[in-house]
Design an enzyme around this catalytic site. Structure first.
Site, PDB file in Angstrom:
ATOM      1  N   MET A  97     -67.605  89.858 -58.086  1.00 53.93           N
ATOM      2  CA  MET A  97     -67.394  88.587 -57.394  1.00 53.93           C
ATOM      3  C   MET A  97     -66.141  88.679 -56.542  1.00 53.93           C
ATOM      4  O   MET A  97     -65.060  88.973 -57.055  1.00 53.93           O
ATOM      5  CB  MET A  97     -67.236  87.447 -58.405  1.00 53.93           C
ATOM      6  N   PHE A 184     -60.466  83.732 -59.470  1.00 52.56           N
ATOM      7  CA  PHE A 184     -60.269  84.731 -58.407  1.00 52.56           C
ATOM      8  C   PHE A 184     -61.152  85.956 -58.631  1.00 52.56           C
ATOM      9  O   PHE A 184     -62.039  85.945 -59.463  1.00 52.56           O
ATOM     10  CB  PHE A 184     -58.789  85.072 -58.239  1.00 52.56           C
ATOM     11  N   GLY A 185     -60.934  87.032 -57.834  1.00 54.59           N
ATOM     12  CA  GLY A 185     -61.828  88.179 -57.836  1.00 54.59           C
ATOM     13  C   GLY A 185     -62.042  88.753 -59.225  1.00 54.59           C
ATOM     14  O   GLY A 185     -61.101  88.935 -59.983  1.00 54.59           O
ATOM     15  N   SER A 186     -63.284  89.060 -59.585  1.00 58.96           N
ATOM     16  CA  SER A 186     -63.579  89.489 -60.943  1.00 58.96           C
ATOM     17  C   SER A 186     -64.965  90.114 -61.006  1.00 58.96           C
ATOM     18  O   SER A 186     -65.600  90.343 -59.990  1.00 58.96           O
ATOM     19  CB  SER A 186     -63.474  88.299 -61.896  1.00 58.96           C
ATOM     20  N   ARG A 187     -65.428  90.359 -62.251  1.00 53.43           N
ATOM     21  CA  ARG A 187     -66.696  91.064 -62.424  1.00 53.43           C
ATOM     22  C   ARG A 187     -67.336  90.653 -63.746  1.00 53.43           C
ATOM     23  O   ARG A 187     -66.646  90.300 -64.698  1.00 53.43           O
ATOM     24  CB  ARG A 187     -66.393  92.560 -62.406  1.00 53.43           C
TER      25      ARG A 187
END
EC number: 4.1.1.65
Length: 227
Positions: A97, A184-187
């Site tokens: 993401m 925020f940005g992650s997976r």
């Protein structure tokens, strides 16, 4: 609609931007500087609002399907040895993401939560191979009617500093319902049975609670009938 995890930040941002705009309007006489401050405040507010958006998804619940738990891009499809819970080989599907994606986590299948654990850790970039084992993360296992036990793991990225996980051991959950939030940005990694059919490809964009990641394969479906 905005996610409840962002309510305090959104309220604080509205107050901060409102005060900044008013101060710039009354106390700054340089037109270009006044306009710059007001525009920056507006841009910041828009970024925060889009990050915490929570679009309504109507999920057609299906025991034969595993749906994507998040919005993002498929970055890994491979057979791996899952060390934490299964301690055996599984099919891993990982979804990255970016900061512009919806960051709501949704249950990929209906069933019962049999394992839910938080792990503090590092903040490596989410696509780093070791992020699944070393980053801040949560591991959740759902016992499903068709697939048996499936695991999903929320993984914090380089910018994320907080993972929210709603899954509690012993509760029943419904496919597509909110399961948490990653800031925020992650997976998110999915660990599925080896015999399921994977329906996505690398670099494919997926939508949480809508895109079918895998389908159940009945081992008896293709058996030859003998007399």
């Amino acid at each position: 609609m905005f996610h409840k995890e962002g309510q305090k930040i959104i309220l604080f941002s509205f107050c901060l931007v409102g005060i900044s705009v008013l101060l710039a309007h009354f106390f700054i006489d340089i037109p270009w500087l006044k306009l710059t401050i007001q525009l920056l405040g507006l841009i910041l507010l828009i970024i925060i609002l889009q990050f915490f958006r929570n679009p309504k998804r109507v999920t057609a619940k299906d025991f034969n399907e595993i749906l994507s738990p998040v919005d993002g891009k498929v970055v890994v499809i491979e057979e791996v040895f899952e060390k934490e819970f299964f301690k055996e080989k599984r099919r891993q599907v990982s979804i990255f993401m970016s900061p512009v994606n919806v960051h709501v986590t949704r249950y990929p299948a209906s069933g019962s939560i049999i394992f839910s654990k938080y792990h503090p850790g590092k903040f490596l970039v989410a696509w780093h191979p070791k992020s699944s084992e070393e980053n801040e993360r949560t591991t959740v296992v759902i016992k499903t009617p068709k697939f048996g036990e499936i695991l999903y793991r929320q993984i914090a990225g380089a910018l994320a500093r907080r993972i929210v996980n709603y899954a509690e051991k012993g509760e029943s959950v419904q496919q597509g319902d909110d399961a948490g939030f990653i800031k925020f940005g992650s997976r998110v990694d999915l660990f599925l049975p080896l015999d399921c059919q994977i329906n996505v490809k690398l670099n494919q964009k997926v939508k949480g609670a809508e895109t079918c990641i895998a389908t159940f394969v009945d081992p008896n479906e293709n058996e030859e009938i003998t007399y």
